[in-house]
Design a protein around this motif. Structure first.
Motif, short mmCIF file in Angstrom:
data_model
loop_
_atom_site.label_atom_id
_atom_site.label_comp_id
_atom_site.label_asym_id
_atom_site.label_seq_id
_atom_site.Cartn_x
_atom_site.Cartn_y
_atom_site.Cartn_z
N MET A 120 0.85 -1.19 0.00
CA MET A 120 0.00 0.00 0.00
C MET A 120 0.89 1.24 0.00
SD MET A 120 -2.84 -1.14 2.81
CE MET A 120 -3.57 -2.78 2.80
N ALA A 121 1.77 1.33 -0.99
CA ALA A 121 2.76 2.40 -1.02
C ALA A 121 2.12 3.78 -1.08
CB ALA A 121 3.71 2.22 -2.21
N SER A 122 0.98 3.90 -1.78
CA SER A 122 0.36 5.21 -1.90
C SER A 122 -0.15 5.70 -0.56
CB SER A 122 -0.78 5.17 -2.93
OG SER A 122 -1.79 4.27 -2.51
N LEU A 123 -0.61 4.77 0.29
CA LEU A 123 -1.05 5.17 1.63
C LEU A 123 0.14 5.47 2.53
CD1 LEU A 123 -4.00 2.68 2.30
CD2 LEU A 123 -4.10 5.03 1.47
N ALA A 124 1.19 4.65 2.41
CA ALA A 124 2.40 4.90 3.20
C ALA A 124 3.02 6.23 2.85
CB ALA A 124 3.41 3.76 2.99
N SER A 125 2.91 6.63 1.59
CA SER A 125 3.54 7.87 1.14
C SER A 125 2.84 9.11 1.69
CB SER A 125 3.56 7.93 -0.39
OG SER A 125 2.24 8.09 -0.91
N LEU A 126 1.67 8.93 2.29
CA LEU A 126 0.98 10.08 2.86
C LEU A 126 1.74 10.68 4.03
CD1 LEU A 126 -2.73 8.84 2.79
CD2 LEU A 126 -1.66 10.51 1.29
N ILE A 127 2.66 9.88 4.65
CA ILE A 127 3.47 10.41 5.75
C ILE A 127 4.96 10.33 5.43
CG2 ILE A 127 1.75 9.91 7.54
CD1 ILE A 127 3.39 7.42 8.26
N GLU A 128 5.33 9.87 4.25
CA GLU A 128 6.74 9.83 3.86
C GLU A 128 7.11 11.22 3.35
OE1 GLU A 128 10.23 9.84 1.94
OE2 GLU A 128 8.45 9.92 0.64
N PRO A 129 8.14 11.88 3.92
CA PRO A 129 8.36 13.30 3.66
C PRO A 129 8.62 13.67 2.21
CG PRO A 129 10.24 12.32 4.82
CD PRO A 129 9.14 11.32 4.85
N TYR A 130 9.38 12.86 1.49
CA TYR A 130 9.68 13.18 0.10
C TYR A 130 8.41 13.09 -0.75
CZ TYR A 130 11.80 13.02 -4.52
OH TYR A 130 12.13 13.27 -5.82
N PRO A 362 -8.14 1.14 -4.83
CA PRO A 362 -7.93 2.11 -3.74
C PRO A 362 -6.52 2.11 -3.18
CG PRO A 362 -9.99 0.91 -3.44
CD PRO A 362 -9.26 0.24 -4.56
N LEU A 363 -5.84 0.96 -3.23
CA LEU A 363 -4.51 0.87 -2.65
C LEU A 363 -3.44 1.46 -3.57
CD1 LEU A 363 -4.62 -2.71 -1.10
CD2 LEU A 363 -5.38 -0.53 -0.15
N GLY A 364 -3.83 1.82 -4.80
CA GLY A 364 -2.87 2.40 -5.72
C GLY A 364 -3.17 3.85 -6.04
N PHE A 365 -3.85 4.52 -5.13
CA PHE A 365 -4.22 5.91 -5.32
C PHE A 365 -2.98 6.79 -5.53
CE2 PHE A 365 -5.31 10.03 -3.12
CZ PHE A 365 -6.04 10.54 -4.15
N MET A 366 -2.97 7.57 -6.61
CA MET A 366 -1.93 8.54 -6.96
C MET A 366 -0.65 7.91 -7.52
SD MET A 366 -2.21 11.76 -4.38
CE MET A 366 -1.32 12.71 -5.59
N LEU A 367 -0.64 6.60 -7.76
CA LEU A 367 0.50 6.02 -8.46
C LEU A 367 0.45 6.46 -9.93
CD1 LEU A 367 0.53 2.36 -7.05
CD2 LEU A 367 1.75 4.37 -6.22
N PRO A 368 1.59 6.53 -10.60
CA PRO A 368 1.59 7.03 -11.98
C PRO A 368 0.97 6.07 -12.97
CG PRO A 368 3.79 6.31 -11.34
CD PRO A 368 2.96 6.25 -10.10
N LYS A 369 0.27 6.60 -13.93
CA LYS A 369 -0.34 5.82 -15.01
C LYS A 369 -0.15 6.58 -16.31
CE LYS A 369 -4.83 8.06 -15.03
NZ LYS A 369 -6.28 7.90 -15.22
N MET A 370 -0.37 5.91 -17.44
CA MET A 370 -0.28 6.55 -18.74
C MET A 370 -1.66 7.05 -19.15
SD MET A 370 2.90 6.17 -19.26
CE MET A 370 3.16 6.65 -20.97
N ASP A 371 -1.71 8.31 -19.59
CA ASP A 371 -2.95 8.93 -20.04
C ASP A 371 -2.69 9.55 -21.41
OD1 ASP A 371 -5.26 10.29 -20.49
OD2 ASP A 371 -5.12 11.61 -18.74
#
Length: 489
Positions: A120-130, A362-371
């Motif tokens: 769930m990297a996208s959720l973890a990244s909500l508190i990861e500073p970078y 839901p667990l991949g929210f804000m991960l990059p995708k091609m558009d």
């Protein structure tokens, strides 16, 4: 010693400027400063460069304390900038020493690692500073910078020695903008309330460096004989780890801003090697702190081992329809991507966008995708892999990039203008950079029943890499690039 503060300010200003400019796509930094961040290095620790960066920062922290937090971490520097803004509104704002809330911060770190283990990297990244800073920079600051660039271009005009070219102002994701704005507001609130509270309560990187700095070689120390217990140092300590009147200082929570050294009128605070500290100063840590430090260090080792070995616990999830950037797979993005948005910000054709809740789930929210609605993936462009700090998108050479299959183009005759309206088009064939589309002549009946010849697109799947050029240029949406798994279904 007072020069330490100004050295910190100059270094932090340079780092923040270069990192921010790189996120805004306006130059600066060449991506090096983005590659040496602790959070992405921890998440990408299975790669040798990331492991070396992570171990390098542990070594630096073990020597000098948490210099990373005030000089290199862009979110930490942003908090200092917000703190200066708060001071303009509340010039008499003073900090007070507080406890470290050790149990809570360890619990947050455990939760952070658990999210990584569950991919769930996208959720973890909500508190990861970078990741937090990256979203603020790419989702909020970049559109503002583009808008400002265009205003300046209009003001200067197109003639003269200085020429600015207009840029497209693009908010790539409404949900991403909302998350970035919310993060900035919350960060401002924490800074206004308790200074560097985020760094010493929530930030997982801060907690790891807190453990590493527990017994740093060089430490800030108060000279009890010189100190007059005025408390000026406590009032400027944004980490709230210094009690001037009690002459105690928690070096593990100290982010090495050196404000206390600048504020002390007696020169009673200095950075000294551990062996030069007085016996009294050494006793301030106590046996309990030593035992806790060792226990937390052991926990940190266990955490690192868990990150190394547990990322593949869950399956890929439902991501058959989404197309990941070249050089990545959905499972890699879930395990390593901090959703910082740097690949989104740097993509010159604007074809990488942050995902919503539906693409990766839901667990991949804000991960990059091609558009491909705004452009296509240039076969000669390898920027996304070059700037990715965690290895979620692997770097590719230009030759390798031209052969990588991102997806697979599909053709819908019902929507094709040549097939339905007998209008000669052929845009897909002319725009395909891989020459994977050809036109086949067929007989067809027009509205009057007469026989006419039409040119129908034919896709050569051996040449198609799914770059999206055909989809982007097709006026009737007859060409559609699908993920490889969805195209086979």
């Amino acid at each position: 010693m007072k020069a330490l503060k100004w050295i910190r300010v100059v270094v932090a200003a340079g780092v923040f400027t270069l990192v921010t400019l790189f996120f805004l796509g306006l130059g600066g930094g060449c991506g090096l400063l983005e590659k040496i961040q602790v959070g992405p290095a921890l998440i990408g620790i299975t790669l040798v460069p990331s492991l070396l960066i992570f171990l390098g920062w542990l070594l630096v922290t073990g020597l000098f304390g948490r210099v990373f937090c005030s000089m290199v971490c862009p979110l930490g520097i942003l908090q200092d900038i917000l703190g200066r803004a708060v001071k303009l509104v509340r010039p008499k704002r003073r900090f007070a020493p507080h406890s470290g809330y050790d149990g809570f911060r360890v619990a947050v770190l455990v939760a952070f690692v658990a999210l990584l283990l569950l991919q769930m990297a996208s959720l973890a990244s909500l508190i990861e500073p970078y990741g937090v800073f990256g979203r603020i920079a790419s989702q909020m600051l970049q559109p503002v910078a583009e808008w400002g660039n265009n205003l300046l271009a209009d003001w200067l005009g197109t003639e003269g020695s200085l020429v600015l070219f207009k840029r497209e102002v693009l908010v790539r994701s409404v949900s991403g903008f909302a998350v970035a704005a919310s993060s900035l507001v919350l960060l401002l609130g924490l800074v206004a309330w308790r200074g560097r509270l985020f760094c010493n309560l929530v930030c997982p990187v801060g907690t790891i460096l807190w453990v590493a700095s527990k017994k740093s070689v060089f430490r800030l120390a108060i000279d009890a004989d010189t100190c007059v217990k005025c408390g000026l140092c406590s009032g400027v300590c944004k980490a709230e780890c210094l009690d001037g009147r009690g002459q105690t200082l928690d070096n593990a929570r100290c982010v090495r801003c050196f404000n206390c050294i600048g504020a002390c009128r007696k020169g009673a605070i200095s950075l000294k090697p551990a062996w030069a500290l007085s016996r009294k100063a050494k006793k301030t840590e106590g046996r309990r702190d030593v035992v806790l430090g060792l226990a937390k260090a052991a926990g940190g080792v266990a955490v690192a081992g868990a990150v190394l070995g547990g990322r593949k616990m869950l399956g890929d999830g439902d991501s058959a329809e989404v197309i990941a950037p070249p050089g990545s797979l959905p499972e890699d993005l879930r395990a390593k991507c901090v959703a910082c948005g740097l690949c989104v910000a740097q993509c010159p054709r604007k074809v990488i966008a942050p995902a919503g809740f539906s693409e990766y789930g839901p667990l991949g929210f804000m991960l990059p995708k091609m558009d491909f609605s705004r452009g296509f993936c240039d076969p000669n462009c390898t920027l996304c892999g070059e700037v990715c700090p965690t290895g979620a998108i692997l770097p590719l050479t230009r030759e390798a990039k031209k052969k990588v299959k991102i997806g697979r183009a599909t053709f819908d005759r019902v929507k094709c203008l040549a097939c339905t309206e007998r209008i000669p088009c052929g845009l897909c064939e002319r725009r395909c950079p891989q020459k994977a589309i050809s036109l086949k002549e067929e007989e067809s009946k027009n509205g009057e029943g007469k026989s006419v010849k039409i040119q129908v697109p034919v896709i050569d799947e051996t040449k198609c890499t799914g770059c999206g050029a055909c989809e982007n240029y097709c006026p009737s949406h007859a060409m559609k690039v699908k993920s490889l798994s969805a195209a086979r279904a």
